[in-house]
Design a protein around this motif. Sequence first.
Motif, PDB file in Angstrom:
ATOM      1  N   LEU A  36      40.032  49.544  39.050  1.00  0.00           N
ATOM      2  CA  LEU A  36      40.923  48.636  39.772  1.00  0.00           C
ATOM      3  C   LEU A  36      40.146  47.490  40.420  1.00  0.00           C
ATOM      4  O   LEU A  36      40.616  46.349  40.462  1.00  0.00           O
ATOM      5  N   THR A  37      38.949  47.797  40.912  1.00  0.00           N
ATOM      6  CA  THR A  37      38.118  46.753  41.517  1.00  0.00           C
ATOM      7  C   THR A  37      37.710  45.712  40.476  1.00  0.00           C
ATOM      8  O   THR A  37      37.763  44.502  40.735  1.00  0.00           O
ATOM      9  N   VAL A  38      37.307  46.173  39.318  1.00  0.00           N
ATOM     10  CA  VAL A  38      36.938  45.250  38.241  1.00  0.00           C
ATOM     11  C   VAL A  38      38.144  44.410  37.832  1.00  0.00           C
ATOM     12  O   VAL A  38      38.026  43.193  37.604  1.00  0.00           O
ATOM     13  N   LEU A  39      39.307  45.036  37.742  1.00  0.00           N
ATOM     14  CA  LEU A  39      40.526  44.294  37.413  1.00  0.00           C
ATOM     15  C   LEU A  39      40.818  43.229  38.469  1.00  0.00           C
ATOM     16  O   LEU A  39      41.138  42.076  38.134  1.00  0.00           O
ATOM     17  N   GLY A  40      40.673  43.598  39.734  1.00  0.00           N
ATOM     18  CA  GLY A  40      40.899  42.630  40.804  1.00  0.00           C
ATOM     19  C   GLY A  40      39.912  41.486  40.757  1.00  0.00           C
ATOM     20  O   GLY A  40      40.281  40.316  40.938  1.00  0.00           O
TER      21      GLY A  40
END
Length: 412
Positions: free
Chosen positions: A286-290
Amino acid sequence: MTRRARARLLLLWGAFLVVHVVTAALGWVYPSQPMGDVVLVYEPWASAALSGGAVVGVTDTWVYPQLALVPMLAAGLLSTPLVGVLGASTAYLLAWAALMTVLDTVAFATLLGRSPAAPRRAAAWFWTGALLLLGPVGLYRIDAVTVPVVVLAAAWLVSRPALAAALLAVGAWIKIWPGAVLLAAVVAGRARLRMLSAALMVTAGVIATLLLLGAREEVFGFLAEQTGRGLQIEAVAATPFLWMAARGDARIEYSFDILTFQVAAPGADVVAALLTPLMAVVVVGLTVLGLSRARRGASMARLLPPLALALVTALIVTNKVGSPQFQTWLIAPVVLWIVFDRRRAGLPAAMVLGLCLLTWLVYPIGYDALLQAWPLAVVVLSLRNALLIVLLVVAVRAILRAPASRPTPIQE
């Protein structure tokens, strides 16, 4: 402010305070001891520390980050004048409820301000409704302390990002989940270096203080305590095993080590062991997506709220623990979403209200039936857990739909 606006504001404030009084009072009425943690766990910890005994998190390894002891000690000090009249347990309960109400009131006042705009009023009504639907567990748990802390931080993320980050770091040293909101703010915000610096200063200050007090391996002992837990019956991943228990193919057992009910079934330990690494993978993903959306120019208003909600929901969905108070974690990210992007916050807000209601039906209302694996109780919990997964999907979809401008480098 017009007379009508003042009347609306007074009605909102009245509802907020009445809900706190009613919710606090219902803790004395409902089954399954919704106030049990406060008097059976928090009060003894506080009494021991205040009387010169063991200090959890300093002299003994503890299940919580160390700043969680601060509100417990504060309630102990507040209750002292009432002990002789009401008894230790009753005095501590009243002091705890009063302390939670004061903390919520401070955050509520900051959220609304003197002349609140419509999104802030809507966020305030949402918070009030969520607490009413969730019931006493929304007040009588240490998690209740972190809600106003994160709401305060949310109110200041734009105007005072360093202070907001410091508050989120404090919240993470009470319960870990505010760290997910801090991570989302660093990813989606603009004052990244200031926020990181403030959070690191708070963390360094906490660790230095603990070391001066004599803590060593206890400093991060709460992480080891969490990794050693079994699969709690209310966890999302425990749902299939509960259906096995309903058929007589699994057992529900009480763990005296961590004071909770867990499932005992073939494969349950394997699932419990896999959840912690799965949580790490999901949070990193999710962090990478953000970061990807932020690098493509997604605005803070469109990216931060769903990213914060997705990260917090992921901590619940992939957790080996599914305690009812975890639903309080969802309140602040939705408050943030309503304030930043009210038009798109309706669906997640409605879903969180539904989660609060279903959780109330699970605990305290239907908890005795759940412990016996009655099918209706298992159905209600299964619906709650399924809705959590859907909420995570809704939040991720909103991240993906955050409009991106031309690719630009991240700026401080």
